[in-house]
Design an enzyme around this catalytic site. Structure first.
Site, PDB file in Angstrom:
ATOM      1  N   GLU A  46      18.052  25.733 -25.719  1.00 38.26           N
ATOM      2  CA  GLU A  46      16.944  25.411 -24.809  1.00 38.26           C
ATOM      3  C   GLU A  46      16.443  26.616 -24.018  1.00 38.26           C
ATOM      4  OE1 GLU A  46      18.338  22.083 -22.477  1.00 38.26           O
ATOM      5  OE2 GLU A  46      18.534  20.803 -24.230  1.00 38.26           O
TER       6      GLU A  46
ATOM      7  N   ASN B  71      18.796  26.622 -30.720  1.00 37.79           N
ATOM      8  CA  ASN B  71      18.680  25.170 -30.722  1.00 37.79           C
ATOM      9  C   ASN B  71      17.745  24.728 -29.595  1.00 37.79           C
ATOM     10  OD1 ASN B  71      19.778  22.624 -31.765  1.00 37.79           O
ATOM     11  ND2 ASN B  71      20.854  22.398 -29.808  1.00 37.79           N
TER      12      ASN B  71
ATOM     13  N   HIS C 269      15.983  14.386 -30.018  1.00 36.25           N
ATOM     14  CA  HIS C 269      16.195  13.208 -29.166  1.00 36.25           C
ATOM     15  C   HIS C 269      14.853  12.481 -29.107  1.00 36.25           C
ATOM     16  CE1 HIS C 269      20.161  14.532 -28.061  1.00 36.25           C
ATOM     17  NE2 HIS C 269      19.697  15.720 -27.735  1.00 36.25           N
TER      18      HIS C 269
ATOM     19  N   GLU D 175      20.930  17.002 -33.096  1.00 34.12           N
ATOM     20  CA  GLU D 175      21.350  16.050 -32.049  1.00 34.12           C
ATOM     21  C   GLU D 175      20.545  14.754 -32.120  1.00 34.12           C
ATOM     22  OE1 GLU D 175      21.302  17.804 -28.106  1.00 34.12           O
ATOM     23  OE2 GLU D 175      22.026  19.728 -28.823  1.00 34.12           O
TER      24      GLU D 175
ATOM     25  N   ASP E   9      19.120  11.267 -31.921  1.00 30.61           N
ATOM     26  CA  ASP E   9      19.299   9.877 -31.521  1.00 30.61           C
ATOM     27  C   ASP E   9      17.919   9.291 -31.302  1.00 30.61           C
ATOM     28  OD1 ASP E   9      18.797  10.995 -28.933  1.00 30.61           O
ATOM     29  OD2 ASP E   9      20.891  10.787 -28.325  1.00 30.61           O
TER      30      ASP E   9
HETATM   31  C1  XIL Z   1      24.727  16.110 -23.123  1.00 26.15           C
HETATM   32  C2  XIL Z   1      25.973  15.272 -23.344  1.00 26.15           C
HETATM   33  O1  XIL Z   1      25.706  14.318 -24.321  1.00 26.15           O
HETATM   34  C3  XIL Z   1      26.389  14.632 -22.039  1.00 26.15           C
HETATM   35  O2  XIL Z   1      27.621  13.948 -22.200  1.00 26.15           O
HETATM   36  C4  XIL Z   1      26.510  15.683 -20.955  1.00 26.15           C
HETATM   37  O3  XIL Z   1      26.775  15.053 -19.724  1.00 26.15           O
HETATM   38  C5  XIL Z   1      25.247  16.518 -20.841  1.00 26.15           C
HETATM   39  O4  XIL Z   1      24.929  17.060 -22.099  1.00 26.15           O
HETATM   40  N1  XIL Z   1      20.826  18.605 -25.227  1.00 26.15           N
HETATM   41  C6  XIL Z   1      21.990  19.263 -25.547  1.00 26.15           C
HETATM   42  C7  XIL Z   1      23.293  18.585 -25.351  1.00 26.15           C
HETATM   43  O5  XIL Z   1      21.942  20.369 -26.105  1.00 26.15           O
HETATM   44  O6  XIL Z   1      24.329  19.474 -25.026  1.00 26.15           O
HETATM   45  C8  XIL Z   1      23.202  17.504 -24.297  1.00 26.15           C
HETATM   46  O7  XIL Z   1      24.426  16.801 -24.299  1.00 26.15           O
HETATM   47  C9  XIL Z   1      22.043  16.576 -24.589  1.00 26.15           C
HETATM   48  C10 XIL Z   1      20.745  17.332 -24.564  1.00 26.15           C
END
Ligand code: XIL
Length: 315
Positions: A117, A158, A194, A222, A224
């Protein structure tokens, strides 16, 4: 093709049903939190390895690949790292952190999210402690340090919000090109993905392709698909279609080397805690029963395997 899930460390140690499903359904794993800086080095020079070690050992027992997440992330900096340090001190601490972690798991982690990020929504570099103190070169440095510590690991940048053709995606493409032109060892781009059930990304396939065209691997890192609560059977069907679409895009683009969901059960997802009013984002429900999205992925993988058999030269 690696099909992975982020793993919640507590569930892995405490919940046998969780671990057996993880071992059976996936051939890759990502640490959800255990390899983040704050968790690994809670006090200066004091490392807490057991969480990460445990996951790696689990993965090795189950023949799973490990994706390391994440070395440099503005949102997960230990509290002992002071904004008042001179730049040189911060640089040294960051270098030692990257080097220590990557060398410890040398040869056991196939890919790392080196930086996470680093861009803002408008495409500019995100204003972080690292950018402020170290300038933009902290990104190239982090890749070089990671590469020196494990020359065999694939190194990823990422981000989120880059799945469609957004300004951020354009800016990331430009950044990746620049870094590679400078000889920085960036091997891949991770698309966090996400996604909300009613806002699937536009032209994910085309977007993955334009990154692949500059010579890097791409990965869904990641995924979802959050649903506005309460869920209905219709919403879960639409969710399934989004999961399927993302997998199909990845399977369509040969440079897409891995497909990872951000947790596999609604019982352990980060979504309800971070996106008010949303939940039910995963492939399995809170009781570990498969949802329509799970079947959609199985179908899609089956279709793809069929295609491969028909034309063994693709991929
Ligand atoms: C999130 C985890 O899922 C949580 O449990 C934690 O509290 C915060 O981080 N982007 C990312 C991940 O790169 O590391 C994040 O994960 C979600 C958003």
């Amino acid at each position: 093709m690696r099909i992975g899930s982020a793993v919640d460390g507590r569930s892995l140690s405490l919940d046998p049903a969780y671990s057996s499903l993880l071992g059976a359904e996936f051939n890759a794993v990502t640490t959800e939190n255990a390899m983040k800086w704050r968790n690994l080095e809670p006090l200066p020079g004091v490392y807490a390895w057991p969480g990460a070690d445990q996951l790696i050992e689990f993965a090795e027992r189950h023949g799973q690949a490990v994706y390391g997440h994440t070395l440099v992330w503005h949102s997960d900096v230990p509290t002992w790292v002071s904004p008042d340090w001179p730049a040189e001190r911060l640089r040294t601490e960051l270098r030692d952190h990257v080097t220590e972690v990557v060398s410890r798991y040398r040869g056991r982690v196939w890919a790392w999210d080196v930086v996470n990020e680093v861009l803002d929504e408008d495409g500019s570099l995100r204003e972080t402690l690292f950018l402020r103190k170290l300038g933009r070169r902290y990104i190239a440095d982090a890749f070089r340090w990671a590469h020196a510590a494990d020359p065999g690991a694939r190194l990823f940048i990422n981000d989120y919000g880059i799945e469609g053709r957004t300004r951020k995606a354009d800016a990331l493409l430009k950044l990746v090109k620049e870094l590679r032109r400078e000889g920085v060892p960036v091997d891949g781009v991770g698309f966090q993905s996400h996604i909300a059930w009613d806002q699937p990304p536009r032209d994910l396939t085309g977007n993955l392709r334009r990154f692949a065209d500059v010579g890097v691997s791409v990965a869904i890192t990641e995924l979802d698909v959050r649903v506005e609560l309460p869920t209905t059977p219709e919403k879960l069907e639409r969710q399934a279609a989004v999961y399927r679409q993302v997998l199909r895009s990845c399977l369509t683009v040969p440079a897409c080397v891995s497909f990872t969901v951000w947790g596999f059960t609604d019982a352990r997802s980060w979504i309800p805690g971070y996106h008010r009013g949303y939940g039910a984002a995963c492939l399995f429900d809170g009781n570990l029963a498969p949802k329509p999205a799970h079947q959609a992925l199985i179908d899609e993988l089956g279709r793809h395997a069929g295609t491969d058999r028909a034309s063994p030269t693709t991929n």
